[in-house]
Design an enzyme around this catalytic site. Structure first.
Site, PDB file in Angstrom:
ATOM      1  N   LYS A  52       5.999   0.987   0.658  1.00 44.18           N
ATOM      2  CA  LYS A  52       4.739   0.433   1.173  1.00 44.18           C
ATOM      3  C   LYS A  52       4.971  -0.958   1.763  1.00 44.18           C
ATOM      4  CE  LYS A  52       1.928   3.265  -1.835  1.00 44.18           C
ATOM      5  NZ  LYS A  52       1.215   3.457  -3.106  1.00 44.18           N
ATOM      6  N   GLN A  96      -0.839   0.283  -8.007  1.00 41.31           N
ATOM      7  CA  GLN A  96      -0.067   1.525  -8.080  1.00 41.31           C
ATOM      8  C   GLN A  96      -0.377   2.262  -9.386  1.00 41.31           C
ATOM      9  OE1 GLN A  96       1.818   2.637  -5.516  1.00 41.31           O
ATOM     10  NE2 GLN A  96       2.369   4.487  -6.615  1.00 41.31           N
ATOM     11  N   ASP A 119      -7.204   2.413  -1.133  1.00 41.69           N
ATOM     12  CA  ASP A 119      -6.928   3.765  -1.635  1.00 41.69           C
ATOM     13  C   ASP A 119      -8.166   4.661  -1.510  1.00 41.69           C
ATOM     14  OD1 ASP A 119      -4.318   4.236  -2.643  1.00 41.69           O
ATOM     15  OD2 ASP A 119      -4.702   2.979  -4.399  1.00 41.69           O
TER      16      ASP A 119
HETATM   17  N1  GUN Z   1       0.289   6.836  -7.307  1.00 41.60           N
HETATM   18  C1  GUN Z   1       0.550   8.026  -6.722  1.00 41.60           C
HETATM   19  N2  GUN Z   1      -0.178   8.162  -5.593  1.00 41.60           N
HETATM   20  C2  GUN Z   1      -0.910   7.033  -5.466  1.00 41.60           C
HETATM   21  C3  GUN Z   1      -1.838   6.564  -4.487  1.00 41.60           C
HETATM   22  O1  GUN Z   1      -2.169   7.233  -3.510  1.00 41.60           O
HETATM   23  N3  GUN Z   1      -2.349   5.331  -4.720  1.00 41.60           N
HETATM   24  C4  GUN Z   1      -2.029   4.593  -5.791  1.00 41.60           C
HETATM   25  N4  GUN Z   1      -2.618   3.407  -5.940  1.00 41.60           N
HETATM   26  N5  GUN Z   1      -1.178   4.991  -6.720  1.00 41.60           N
HETATM   27  C5  GUN Z   1      -0.615   6.203  -6.546  1.00 41.60           C
END
Ligand code: GUN
Length: 284
Positions: A52, A96, A119
């Site tokens: 990311k 996350q 998200d």
């Molecule tokens: N962990 C696995 N997929 C995601 C996601 O799309 N967003 C976040 N914040 N954590 C994750």
């Protein structure tokens, strides 16, 4: 023989478009900013976070990397989120998941300001998506829709079957396809006669997290097959929820794993961050 939907190439194209948009925003004095928060040392999460941040660098987004120890209390994490909510140069906040057991995920999601919730997990954003009036779409379903659109596949009136009902993928995915005027069926572990249902699909989207679960006999000739899965097979090789070798000869379009939906998810996070910065600028 199916047409392979190249998620890596489509993702790269969108990242170039976003980089141009960010460059134009910077000229006007706005730099989109994303704060990524990782609690603990889960190896998979560390890889996701690294990717990311790398995407932010590539596109020109300002980023912050907040690492907290595994024993962090919920209150300490909420304090950090409140601070990030207040800061103007941060337009997007991503915590996350999964979080360590002592922290309630839902409390954290609801603490993020909805306008910074890139998200789209906050109840306000989920509600807006259901109503069809939204600022952001959750990254994985948004990536799937973009793959479908940019592959020239029409959705209107089609039978779309979504396998999986998670809050992150299955549920919002079904809602997006409904907004696109598909006739949508959601399947899950208790669905009876699953192969009969999946065989009806013109567009089959699979997000259940079981390696090679969808076999050739579960797919209609010429169907569009989108594989959201990310698993390891018996030899430790990355594979999706779809048995690619068995399904590809029957499908009309199919996404590979890796190189299908995966690269799109982070790209859509970048897009949401740029959108958040644009909307924040408009409010002033
Ligand atoms: N962990 C696995 N997929 C995601 C996601 O799309 N967003 C976040 N914040 N954590 C994750």
């Amino acid at each position: 023989m199916a047409a392979i939907i190249d998620g890596k190439a489509i993702s790269e194209q969108i990242r170039q478009e976003l980089a141009a948009e960010v460059a134009a925003m910077k000229q006007k004095g706005v730099t989109p900013g994303l704060a990524v928060v990782l609690v603990g040392e889960d190896p998979a999460s560390q890889v996701y976070v690294r990717n990311k941040l790398r995407a932010c660098q590539q596109i020109g987004i300002y980023w912050e990397d907040h690492r907290l120890p595994a024993e962090t209390t919920e209150e300490a994490l909420l304090d950090l989120i409140r601070e990030l909510n207040r800061r103007e140069e941060i337009h997007g906040i991503l915590v996350q998941l999964p979080l360590p057991g002592q922290i309630r995920e839902q409390a954290v999601i609801e603490a993020i300001a909805p306008e910074k919730d890139v998200d789209a997990f906050h109840a306000q954003n989920v509600g807006q998506i259901v109503q069809g009036q939204y600022r952001f779409l959750p990254c994985t379903p948004a990536g799937v829709l973009e793959l479908i659109r940019r592959s020239g596949i029409s959705v209107e009136g089609k039978d779309c079957v979504v396998v999986g009902r998670s809050n992150i993928v299955g549920k919002p995915m079904a809602m997006l396809m409904l907004h696109e005027n598909a006739t949508v069926t959601i399947c899950h572990s208790r669905t009876r006669e699953l192969p009969a249902v999946t065989r009806r699909a013109d567009i089959l989207i699979v997000a259940i997290g079981r390696a090679k679960f969808i076999t050739g006999d579960m797919v209609k000739e010429g169907a569009v097959v989108i594989d959201v899965g990310m698993n390891r097979d018996e030899n430790g090789k990355l594979c999706g929820d779809v048995d690619f070798a068995a399904v590809e000869p029957k499908a009309g379009h199919i996404t590979p794993v890796p190189g299908g939906v995966g690269p799109m998810t982070i790209t859509m996070l970048m897009k949401n961050t740029v959108t958040a910065a644009r909307l924040a600028g408009r409010k002033k």
